[in-house]
Design a protein around this motif. Structure first.
Motif, PDB file in Angstrom:
ATOM      1  N   SER A   1       0.678  -1.281   0.062  1.00  0.00           N
ATOM      2  CA  SER A   1      -0.088   0.012   0.143  1.00  0.00           C
ATOM      3  C   SER A   1       0.922   1.055   0.010  1.00  0.00           C
ATOM      4  O   SER A   1       0.495   2.194  -0.884  1.00  0.00           O
ATOM      5  N   SER A   2       1.916   1.300   0.868  1.00  0.00           N
ATOM      6  CA  SER A   2       2.627   2.611   0.873  1.00  0.00           C
ATOM      7  C   SER A   2       3.641   2.645  -0.237  1.00  0.00           C
ATOM      8  O   SER A   2       3.763   4.003  -0.726  1.00  0.00           O
ATOM      9  N   THR A   3       3.737   1.596  -1.000  1.00  0.00           N
ATOM     10  CA  THR A   3       4.587   1.551  -2.149  1.00  0.00           C
ATOM     11  C   THR A   3       3.777   2.050  -3.467  1.00  0.00           C
ATOM     12  O   THR A   3       4.312   2.623  -4.192  1.00  0.00           O
ATOM     13  N   ALA A   4       2.533   1.796  -3.320  1.00  0.00           N
ATOM     14  CA  ALA A   4       1.806   2.100  -4.364  1.00  0.00           C
ATOM     15  C   ALA A   4       1.348   3.602  -4.182  1.00  0.00           C
ATOM     16  O   ALA A   4       1.571   4.432  -5.172  1.00  0.00           O
ATOM     17  N   LEU A   5       1.281   3.937  -3.038  1.00  0.00           N
ATOM     18  CA  LEU A   5       0.990   5.425  -2.875  1.00  0.00           C
ATOM     19  C   LEU A   5       2.229   6.300  -3.221  1.00  0.00           C
ATOM     20  O   LEU A   5       2.112   7.538  -3.791  1.00  0.00           O
TER      21      LEU A   5
ATOM     22  N   LEU B   1      -0.939  -0.016 -10.949  1.00  0.00           N
ATOM     23  CA  LEU B   1      -1.975  -0.818 -11.081  1.00  0.00           C
ATOM     24  C   LEU B   1      -1.492  -1.945 -10.596  1.00  0.00           C
ATOM     25  O   LEU B   1      -2.282  -2.538  -9.688  1.00  0.00           O
ATOM     26  N   THR B   2      -0.503  -2.505 -10.763  1.00  0.00           N
ATOM     27  CA  THR B   2       0.107  -3.925 -10.295  1.00  0.00           C
ATOM     28  C   THR B   2       0.239  -3.872  -9.067  1.00  0.00           C
ATOM     29  O   THR B   2      -0.274  -4.809  -8.118  1.00  0.00           O
ATOM     30  N   ILE B   3       0.947  -2.867  -8.502  1.00  0.00           N
ATOM     31  CA  ILE B   3       1.471  -2.936  -6.862  1.00  0.00           C
ATOM     32  C   ILE B   3       0.053  -2.433  -6.289  1.00  0.00           C
ATOM     33  O   ILE B   3      -0.263  -2.996  -4.927  1.00  0.00           O
ATOM     34  N   SER B   4      -0.776  -1.670  -6.653  1.00  0.00           N
ATOM     35  CA  SER B   4      -2.233  -1.536  -5.970  1.00  0.00           C
ATOM     36  C   SER B   4      -2.945  -2.579  -5.902  1.00  0.00           C
ATOM     37  O   SER B   4      -3.575  -3.073  -4.977  1.00  0.00           O
ATOM     38  N   LEU B   5      -3.348  -3.419  -7.061  1.00  0.00           N
ATOM     39  CA  LEU B   5      -3.735  -4.864  -6.849  1.00  0.00           C
ATOM     40  C   LEU B   5      -3.384  -5.835  -6.035  1.00  0.00           C
ATOM     41  O   LEU B   5      -4.200  -6.520  -5.132  1.00  0.00           O
ATOM     42  N   MET B   6      -1.915  -5.954  -5.773  1.00  0.00           N
ATOM     43  CA  MET B   6      -1.308  -6.801  -4.750  1.00  0.00           C
ATOM     44  C   MET B   6      -1.598  -6.238  -3.330  1.00  0.00           C
ATOM     45  O   MET B   6      -1.991  -7.121  -2.410  1.00  0.00           O
ATOM     46  N   ALA B   7      -1.771  -4.868  -3.222  1.00  0.00           N
ATOM     47  CA  ALA B   7      -2.126  -4.383  -2.024  1.00  0.00           C
ATOM     48  C   ALA B   7      -3.651  -4.722  -1.579  1.00  0.00           C
ATOM     49  O   ALA B   7      -3.905  -4.889  -0.612  1.00  0.00           O
TER      50      ALA B   7
END
Length: 299
Positions: free
Chosen positions: A74-78, A117-123
């Motif tokens: 989550s923090s990486t996506a942000l 998108l990918t990192i957000s989906l993983m979150a």
């Protein structure tokens, strides 16, 4: 040349496949090797012990994976949104870590929007599994060894790094609606389909131990309904499909992400085959259901 992360996950994949094939095809495997590979109900009720059992933790510690994964991804996506879209500076320490694991030739096979998108989906996946671990799943006293635990932690803490290791440098990009491509849409649809069925599989498993007044038993029962009518482990199948959806969103070219997928696929298939064998041994009537282990009508 492959990056450091690619080699790490390929090594884990090789170890999983080697140990899994030994467990599935060699009878009388030494107890220490069985304890290295098996966890939960697949370990059975053997009274034999090896040194591995001294480094076991409760299976319910799966919860830790999703706590850490939710925080990290989550923090990486942000951060990616702040950097790629708004032009903010990434933390120096993160840039240094990323440069260490980045592809040696700095190939950017994954676009900025694909990475977000990918990192957000993983979150989102981590958040859903965290919710299920707390409010849905019913864990018995099953255990796993610290090696399984460490491999899980490595996966959830390095996923975003793997995606970004083949993404553009952490600077402002022209990321907008115009960057949206067909693979983003298809990947998100596949992710939602797989996530729904993944959730329903865990709900069915949890309900085997629940009654009107909550948890009523910890014994193992044959699951029925939905995809369980065709395979023993639909939750493993749909976890694989979830990770394949990440590859679709990234446009199929991210080597580090493919190495993670190879690890997840091999791990889930081996786990499904071992679990299928356990069902066959535990329940005499199980063969009459004509189920496969993980892929309907195939394996």
């Amino acid at each position: 040349m492959a990056s450091f992360l690619v080699w790490c996950f390929l090594l884990e994949t090789f170890c999983i496949l080697l140990m899994g094939m030994m467990q599935l095809n060699i009878s009388g495997l030494p107890q220490i090797l069985r304890d290295l590979l098996l966890y939960g109900k697949a370990k059975g009720n053997s009274t034999k012990r090896s040194i591995i059992m001294n480094i076991e933790v409760p299976k319910r510690w799966f919860l830790h994976f999703y706590i850490v994964g939710t925080i990290v991804n989550s923090s990486t996506a942000l951060m990616c949104v702040a950097v790629y879209i708004y032009g903010n500076a990434a933390p120096d320490w993160y840039t240094k870590v990323l440069n260490y694991v980045r592809q040696p030739n700095n190939i950017a096979s994954t676009g900025g929007l694909s990475a977000i998108l990918t990192i957000s989906l993983m979150a989102v996946q981590n958040m859903r599994r965290l919710y299920e671990c707390i409010f849905v799943s019913v864990y018995s006293k099953g255990t796993m060894n610290l090696i399984h635990y460490a491999m899980g932690m490595i996966l959830y803490t390095s996923f975003a790094l793997a995606v970004l290791s083949e993404s553009p440098p952490l600077t402002k990009l022209d990321v907008g609606v115009s960057s949206l491509q067909w693979n983003h849409v298809v990947g998100v649809i596949v992710f939602l389909f797989a996530s729904w069925n993944h959730n329903q599989s865990h709900v069915i498993l949890a309900n085997l131990r629940k009654g009107n007044k909550g948890v009523t038993t910890y014994r193992h029962v044959i699951p029925r309904g939905s995809w369980f009518d065709y395979i023993s482990c639909p939750h493993y199948l749909f976890e694989i499909i979830i990770y394949l959806s990440f590859v679709i969103v990234c446009g199929f070219h991210n080597q580090a992400l493919w190495s993670i997928v190879s690890f997840v696929v091999s791990n889930q298939i081996i786990a499904a085959l071992v679990t299928h064998q356990w069902y066959l041994a535990e329940f005499r009537t199980y063969r009459t259901f004509n189920r496969k282990a993980i892929i309907p009508f195939v394996i």
